[in-house]
Design an enzyme around this catalytic site. Structure first.
Site, short mmCIF file in Angstrom:
data_model
loop_
_atom_site.label_atom_id
_atom_site.label_comp_id
_atom_site.label_asym_id
_atom_site.label_seq_id
_atom_site.Cartn_x
_atom_site.Cartn_y
_atom_site.Cartn_z
CG ASP A 1 1.91 4.38 0.45
OD1 ASP A 1 2.85 4.05 1.19
OD2 ASP A 1 0.81 4.77 0.87
CG HIS B 1 3.53 5.95 3.92
ND1 HIS B 1 3.57 4.57 4.03
CD2 HIS B 1 2.79 6.38 4.99
CE1 HIS B 1 2.88 4.19 5.10
NE2 HIS B 1 2.41 5.27 5.70
CD GLU C 1 0.92 4.64 9.11
OE1 GLU C 1 0.24 3.92 9.87
OE2 GLU C 1 1.09 4.38 7.91
C1 TNX Z 1 -2.52 3.54 7.95
S1 TNX Z 1 -4.39 5.85 7.26
C2 TNX Z 1 -2.07 4.25 6.85
C3 TNX Z 1 -1.96 3.58 5.55
C4 TNX Z 1 -2.31 2.12 5.64
C5 TNX Z 1 -3.54 1.98 6.52
C6 TNX Z 1 -4.08 0.60 6.59
C7 TNX Z 1 -2.99 6.43 6.99
C8 TNX Z 1 -2.92 7.85 6.91
N1 TNX Z 1 -1.92 5.61 6.88
O1 TNX Z 1 -0.66 3.77 5.03
O2 TNX Z 1 -2.55 1.65 4.36
O3 TNX Z 1 -3.20 2.40 7.82
O4 TNX Z 1 -5.32 0.58 7.24
#
Ligand code: TNX
Length: 557
Positions: A213, A289, A352
């Site tokens: 990450d 990420h 994301e």
């Molecule tokens: C979203 S769930 C993210 C994570 C975060 C999380 C916190 C997902 C695929 N991505 O990077 O840690 O929310 O709830």
């Protein structure tokens, strides 16, 4: 009831499911007659307490195997006997003679071979005052039977009895997952093994290991040593809550944080999980990420950098740039990952990933033009498709978070639906396999009670009851589409979980509710029954040294 071979058919499972509600009631009312009510979690598909009798372990109890020369069977027997020996002091020898059905004072493990269908993880168990007989078609089935057997025994007692029962059991879903984010906080191998032990006890069969990450790269990659030399460590961590928009000055904790798993340790974890019939799915995040990787190798970003491993949480704009060198790098990384993990699935993240850098990058724009893509979403889709075809050439399948739907799904991709159920519904309608992990019900980083009375968590409110009420198959899907819902998973993002105690507090007992969602027949689920059984399970968790969140009685939403 099983057919002659002891095999449970689909119709029988359905019938069983219907029977279970009444059986549960029966179990509850029979509780005072039985030596001790059964408290198995997840609730078996069919369970019947057959009377006030009990099987009592003593110094003469032996374990017999259908084939004493089968090392896997022997290993299974030992894995059950060892902790029972420790607790009870009984020697429980594994006898070297073929099992004879119903031999007195014997626990028999029988591997019957044969077909493997929907119930290839199923088992049948008969406990009488005379003997225990456990049979299954596969070693995994026997393993699950042994977990049930373990739960039929008391936790701390002088009275080593288990109630007389007939159980026929098989899981509802074939994918029963738990995730753990080791990127935000690193946890040692000893804890990963404890986590795997607990997953196994509750019949979870997949461990999704989130290994990379922004804030940390946690897996040794021989060809790119800086991934761990640089990417596995950050200067410090933001103190307290990291709001998306800062409404107070940044305060760091001043403590460097980091760590990674060597390839030997990864192999050790994979083997440990395998011995417990758990598949480990590694996740290597792309294209977003990825800041920790870019801090180590800035040449794979769209801008020059330099980058540092972030000390705050959130979504970061520097993501992998779709250069040929980047694809080469990712394929090299995945080549080493594939060699370490036998799992069919490799998770590539995909969530994301802001498109700002791609919008501004001449190179990314050239790729869009060269490939005839409409926009940056399609560029992400192109990115994922390339990685999918690489994985397929190596006999593996790709899983990604639901953002991989944007710009078009890669042809064979399996989707993990996290932003609610809609992504999963859409993917299933397109004929893709789906794992349901919605924030609403399966995010174990969300609060489990009033935030004013709880330690810091990321947001939300996902009570034990809410997890228990989760239904992974959306009613809007046709029967055919619903076959694409492989199962569900609990996600454990660790921004605010810096210790293993904290992780345990957030995961337990919610994971037990999830285990029943993914294992037990839908119609058999019953909150009151679960709450009663949970009280007994908490003793198991105490014994295992798990820092679970206490359940306030009576259990309320
Ligand atoms: C979203 S769930 C993210 C994570 C975060 C999380 C916190 C997902 C695929 N991505 O990077 O840690 O929310 O709830």
């Amino acid at each position: 009831m099983p057919n002659k071979s002891g095999h449970i058919t689909h119709q029988e499972l359905l019938l069983n499911a219907l029977q279970v509600v009444s059986v549960t009631v029966l179990v509850l009312t029979a509780a005072c007659a039985a030596p001790r009510p059964t408290s198995v979690i997840p609730l078996p598909a069919y369970i019947l307490e057959t009377g006030a009798d009990a099987f009592v372990l003593d110094t003469d109890t032996r374990i017999a195997l259908s084939d004493p020369t089968d090392t896997e069977l022997r290993h299974l027997a030992e894995s059950w006997a060892e902790p029972v020996r420790e607790a009870s002091g009984f020697s429980l020898p594994v006898v070297a003679a073929p099992a004879v059905t119903g031999e007195a004072n014997t626990v028999t493990l029988r591997l019957s071979g044969g077909t493997t269908e929907a119930n290839d993880e199923g088992y049948r168990m008969d406990v009488t005052s005379r003997a225990v007989d456990l049979s299954a078609h596969t070693p995994a089935g026997l393993f699950y039977g042994l977990q049930t057997l373990r739960q039929l025994l008391p936790v701390n007692s002088e009275d080593w009895s288990m109630p007389a029962v007939v159980i026929e059991d098989a899981p509802r879903f074939r994918y029963r997952g738990m995730h753990l984010d080791v990127g935000r906080h690193f946890f040692p191998v000893t804890f990963i093994k404890k986590y795997i032990d607990l997953l196994a006890l509750y019949k979870i069969n997949t461990f999704h290991w989130h290994l990379t990450d922004d804030q940390g790269w946690r897996i040794e990659i021989k060809k790119y040593p800086k991934l761990t030399e640089v990417g596995a460590y950050r200067q410090e961590t933001v103190s307290g809550k990291n709001f998306e928009k800062w409404d107070r000055p940044y305060v760091g904790d001043g403590t460097p944080h980091g760590g990674f798993y060597t390839q030997d340790e990864v192999r050790e974890v994979v083997a440990y999980a395998r011995a417990r019939y758990i598949d480990v799915i590694p996740e290597i995040e792309m294209p977003g990420h990825a800041t920790a990787a870019l801090a180590a190798y800035p040449q794979y970003a769209c801008t020059d950098g330099p980058f540092t491993v972030p000390t705050t949480w959130g979504i970061f704009e520097d993501i992998y740039c779709p250069k040929e060198e980047t694809f080469q790098f990712l394929e090299d990384v995945l080549t080493e990952v594939i060699a370490l993990f036998p799992s069919t699935y490799i998770h590539i993240g995909g969530d994301e990933a802001p498109k700002t850098r791609w919008e501004e990058s001449a190179l990314a724009q050239q790729v869009i033009a060269r490939e005839g893509l409409a926009d940056e979403d399609e560029l992400q889709s192109y990115f994922i498709r390339r990685i999918e075809s690489f994985l397929q050439q190596h006999g593996r399948r790709l899983i990604g978070w639901d953002e991989i739907l944007e710009g078009g799904l890669a042809p064979q991709a399996t989707v993990m639906s996290w932003r609610g159920m809609d992504g999963g519904i859409e993917a299933a309608r397109q004929g893709h396999d789906v794992i349901m992990t919605p924030t609403s019900h399966t995010y174990f980083d969300y609060y489990q009670a009033d935030p004013d009375t709880e330690p810091l968590a990321i947001r939300g409110l996902t009570t034990l009851k809410k997890v228990y009420d989760f239904e992974p198959v959306p009613s809007v899907l046709s029967l055919d589409e619903a076959t694409h819902i492989l199962g569900a998973q609990g996600n454990v993002w660790t921004e605010y979980m810096s210790t293993t105690d904290y992780v345990e507090y957030m995961v337990f007992p919610r994971m037990l509710a999830l285990s029943e969602v993914v294992w037990s027949p839908k119609n058999a689920r019953n909150w009151e029954s679960f709450s009663r059984r949970l009280a007994h399970q908490l003793q198991h968790l105490d014994k295992l040294g798990v820092n679970y969140r206490p359940v306030t009685a009576p259990a309320t939403p």
